[in-house]
Scaffold this active site. Structure first.
Site, PDB file in Angstrom:
ATOM      1  N   HIS A  61       0.843  -1.207   0.000  1.00  0.00           N
ATOM      2  CA  HIS A  61       0.000   0.000   0.000  1.00  0.00           C
ATOM      3  C   HIS A  61       0.873   1.250   0.000  1.00  0.00           C
ATOM      4  O   HIS A  61       1.957   1.252   0.584  1.00  0.00           O
ATOM      5  CB  HIS A  61      -0.898   0.025   1.239  1.00  0.00           C
ATOM      6  CG  HIS A  61      -1.666  -1.236   1.459  1.00  0.00           C
ATOM      7  ND1 HIS A  61      -2.623  -1.681   0.586  1.00  0.00           N
ATOM      8  CD2 HIS A  61      -1.594  -2.153   2.444  1.00  0.00           C
ATOM      9  CE1 HIS A  61      -3.119  -2.815   1.044  1.00  0.00           C
ATOM     10  NE2 HIS A  61      -2.518  -3.136   2.164  1.00  0.00           N
ATOM     11  N   ARG A  94      -1.356  -4.739  -6.209  1.00  0.00           N
ATOM     12  CA  ARG A  94      -1.153  -6.181  -6.225  1.00  0.00           C
ATOM     13  C   ARG A  94       0.136  -6.499  -6.981  1.00  0.00           C
ATOM     14  O   ARG A  94       0.331  -6.036  -8.107  1.00  0.00           O
ATOM     15  CB  ARG A  94      -2.353  -6.821  -6.908  1.00  0.00           C
ATOM     16  CG  ARG A  94      -2.705  -8.170  -6.392  1.00  0.00           C
ATOM     17  CD  ARG A  94      -4.010  -8.662  -7.010  1.00  0.00           C
ATOM     18  NE  ARG A  94      -5.194  -8.175  -6.331  1.00  0.00           N
ATOM     19  CZ  ARG A  94      -6.272  -7.684  -6.943  1.00  0.00           C
ATOM     20  NH1 ARG A  94      -6.325  -7.598  -8.251  1.00  0.00           N
ATOM     21  NH2 ARG A  94      -7.316  -7.295  -6.249  1.00  0.00           N
TER      22      ARG A  94
HETATM   23 ZN    ZN Z   1      -2.816  -4.942   3.176  1.00  0.00          ZN
END
Ligand code: ZN
Length: 316
Positions: free
Chosen positions: A98, A193
């Protein structure tokens, strides 16, 4: 003085890695056999918790935050800062990362960054996590990702129930199969991702990867955050303080019998992850049990918890 807690109705999210633990262990009514996430306390637009009691019944937490900011001590952020989830990793989650606040604000339409932390509620005997990586420079991070050298790149750590992990933005991570976790995080839904084990869904398609963004935000060197949980035993409760920083403070309260607390923060998020008991304040009493989630508003003050239960509590 604000005497009424805000009880919240969770929102469930189906995920290809989800299972049924949110029903089997927490007693929630879940939408399907692949329910991965319970957004227990959320004012994020991708899953809004609704208030279950009192004058705000039926309103979303976001509405109450926007229109009754005084209940949150007029807390200095525009958006509700935190999000509490319970995650059922019945299969491995994708390996992900993140961004921090600055990067998310610039590249994701003013979203918050996502620093998170996990309390392991339950897990399989040999469960583990992907937590950080083994290389030392940005170039090596790129090399490993571009060549798909996951075995060498990713660091795995064994886990057991009761463990706590602090996951700052920029940390490569993944929950693995057989893990039930309570996550406290910044209120953000931005995930880059990196690797999804080449899985395909019912329609035969793979989920999107976000390699460029991921490579920009992954920390060149992984260092485990230096957090040392502090334990304090008081009458009727053992309080563990797991982490205390600019994003959140997170505690575990093990209540056994009767214990007195004070809510003197702007507001407090409370999730019961085991057992049952009562929340008492003056002449008001609420029965609470595993799966109950609520917010104690500004100036809630002194209150009592009785019973035999385990709670995860946080505040910004
Ligand atoms: Zn996470």
């Amino acid at each position: 003085m604000n005497d009424t807690p805000l009880f919240l109705k969770p929102v469930f999210q189906e995920r290809i890695w989800g299972g049924t633990a949110l029903r089997d262990s927490f007693g929630y009514e879940i939408p399907s056999e692949i329910t991965g996430e319970c957004w227990a306390i959320s004012a994020h637009p991708n899953g809004l918790s609704l208030i279950e009691n009192g004058e705000f019944q039926g309103k979303s937490l976001k509405e109450v935050w926007d229109n009754h900011h005084e209940l949150f001590g007029n807390y200095k952020r525009e958006k509700f800062p935190l999000l509490t989830k319970v995650l059922d990793a019945n299969e491995d989650l994708s390996v992900q990362v993140h961004p921090n606040d600055d990067y998310a604000n610039e590249h994701e339409n003013g979203e918050y960054g996502k620093t998170e932390c996990w309390y392991i509620i339950d897990c399989d005997q040999d469960a583990e996590l992907v937590f950080g990586h083994h290389v030392k420079t940005k170039e090596e991070v790129r090399e490993m990702i571009q060549s798909g050298n996951w075995e060498r790149f990713l660091r795995k750590v064994p886990i057991k129930p009761g463990d706590f992990f602090y996951v700052p933005s920029g940390t490569v991570h993944a929950l693995c199969k057989g893990t039930l976790v309570l996550e406290t995080q910044q209120s953000s839904d931005t995930t880059y991702r990196v690797y999804d084990y080449d899985r395909v869904d019912d329609q035969g398609s793979k989920r999107e990867l976000h390699l460029e963004k991921a490579m920009s935000v992954i920390n060149a060197l992984h260092v485990d955050a230096n957090i040392a949980p502090k334990l304090e035993n008081r009458e009727g409760v053992a309080v563990t303080t797991f982490v205390q920083n600019d994003f959140f403070t997170v505690y575990k309260w093990d209540v056994n019998g009767e214990a007195t607390f004070t809510q003197n923060q702007s507001f407090m998020l409370v999730s019961i992850i085991d057992g049952e008991g009562t929340l008492l304040k003056g002449s008001e009493g609420y029965t609470v049990r595993k799966g109950s989630n609520f917010i104690l508003p500004y100036r809630y003050g002194e209150f009592i918890l009785t019973g035999n239960m385990k709670l995860i509590v946080s505040h910004p």
